[in-house]
Design a protein around this motif. Structure first.
Motif, short mmCIF file in Angstrom:
data_model
loop_
_atom_site.label_atom_id
_atom_site.label_comp_id
_atom_site.label_asym_id
_atom_site.label_seq_id
_atom_site.Cartn_x
_atom_site.Cartn_y
_atom_site.Cartn_z
N UNK A 54 -0.71 -6.65 5.08
CA UNK A 54 -0.33 -6.30 3.71
C UNK A 54 -1.53 -6.43 2.80
N UNK A 55 -1.25 -6.65 1.52
CA UNK A 55 -2.32 -6.79 0.54
C UNK A 55 -2.59 -8.26 0.24
N UNK A 56 -3.26 -8.50 -0.88
CA UNK A 56 -3.60 -9.87 -1.25
C UNK A 56 -2.36 -10.72 -1.48
N UNK A 76 -3.10 -3.21 1.44
CA UNK A 76 -2.59 -3.28 0.08
C UNK A 76 -3.38 -2.40 -0.87
N UNK A 77 -3.25 -2.67 -2.16
CA UNK A 77 -3.94 -1.90 -3.18
C UNK A 77 -5.32 -2.47 -3.47
N UNK A 84 0.81 -1.22 0.00
CA UNK A 84 0.00 0.00 0.00
C UNK A 84 0.83 1.26 0.00
N UNK A 85 1.89 1.26 -0.86
CA UNK A 85 2.77 2.45 -0.97
C UNK A 85 3.41 2.80 0.37
N UNK A 113 3.30 1.12 8.98
CA UNK A 113 2.40 1.82 9.91
C UNK A 113 1.30 0.88 10.41
N UNK A 114 0.72 0.10 9.48
CA UNK A 114 -0.33 -0.84 9.87
C UNK A 114 0.20 -1.88 10.84
#
Length: 288
Positions: free
Chosen positions: A64-66, A89-90, A12-13, A18-19
């Motif tokens: 994170x993302x997928x 993520x995106x 996510x850039x 942070x997450x």
């Protein structure tokens, strides 16, 4: 409850770090024993996740993302160890499936703490699993191009890659084995869904259920490029299912063959065709 937190800090850039910090603080404040893990690359991250499962961790949480969820699933599939998700993520399609908070890591950590579990199917090819959708056509070619691009970042990169590939793309010759029935045809794409969406909410396999013991195979037969562009927005609502070039099959196993295609699943490079994919019923427990 012992928890292993597996993070992609660049997700996510850069929101991943942070997450992680937010979720870590929330989980520890609740008295949980949490180990934070981060691999230098995907292989090391998977090794760390598998070791945590082997050591008896009570939950593995992917931050994170997928792509990070996809990696974590390889470690917990079939083990009964539940997977928690702190999405950042995106696309976050897996988080969408369970209506998890996608922009609030503290709230996502609270879902982990609540401990509610749901058992779902996975799709399996050999020893590899996926949660969402296997892309094996035009969408996979777009992914290949987008991954070669260094600019721009995020969704715009995929939009540009889509436009670039549209200029030269021609329908592909497929041979499919659908639970023993062989079908040969030309198509724009074939998608194999364990769940209904991929790519940040594109509901290509609309109607797919996570716990029905079946895979949803969608075929988009040849159509003009203007028609493809016109149909694309319908994917976000799942209303493309009425298009005359749309086909939908529910199967326990499918083999997909087409020349020169590298498939993608959960947004990750998965494997060159031909591939056989089967449903793995009840293979994953998710903290929802």
């Amino acid at each position: 409850m012992t928890i292993a937190l597996l993070t992609n800090p660049t997700a996510g850039k850069g929101r991943g770090a942070h997450a992680r910090d937010t979720a870590l603080a929330r989980l520890r404040a609740a008295g949980r024993d949490v180990t934070s893990m981060e691999g230098r690359d995907a292989d090391e991250a998977l090794d760390l996740a598998r070791q945590a499962v082997a050591d008896g961790v009570e939950a593995l949480v992917a931050v994170g993302g997928d792509g990070m969820v996809h990696l974590a699933v390889q470690a917990v599939a079939g083990t009964g160890v539940p997977l928690g998700i702190v999405p950042c993520g995106t696309g976050n399609d897996v988080a969408r499936y369970f209506d998890l908070p996608r922009k609030d890591p503290a709230a996502a950590a609270d879902r982990v703490l609540a401990g509610e579990q749901r058992v779902i199917d996975l799709a399996r090819s050999g020893t590899k699993y996926f949660v969402t959708v296997l892309a094996a056509g035009f969408d996979a070619i777009v992914n290949e191009r987008a991954n070669r691009m260094t600019w721009p970042r995020g969704q715009m990169r995929y939009n540009i890659a889509t436009l670039a590939e549209l200029r030269t793309f021609e329908p592909l010759p497929y041979t499919l084995d659908l639970d023993g029935e062989t079908v040969s045809l030309d198509a724009m794409l074939v998608a194999v869904g364990n769940g209904p969406s991929f790519g940040g909410g594109l509901r290509i396999t609309e109607g797919a259920l996570l716990d029905d013991g079946l895979l949803d195979v969608v075929i988009i037969k040849p159509m003009s490029k203007p028609a493809l562009i016109k149909t694309y927005p319908k994917l976000f609502k799942g209303t493309h299912v009425t298009h005359p070039q749309y086909q939908h099959h529910r199967v326990r196993s499918v083999t997909v063959a087409a020349p020169g295609i590298v498939s993608y699943a959960d947004g990750e490079r998965f494997g060159a065709l031909p591939l056989t994919v089967e449903c793995a019923p009840g293979a994953l427990t998710v903290l929802t």
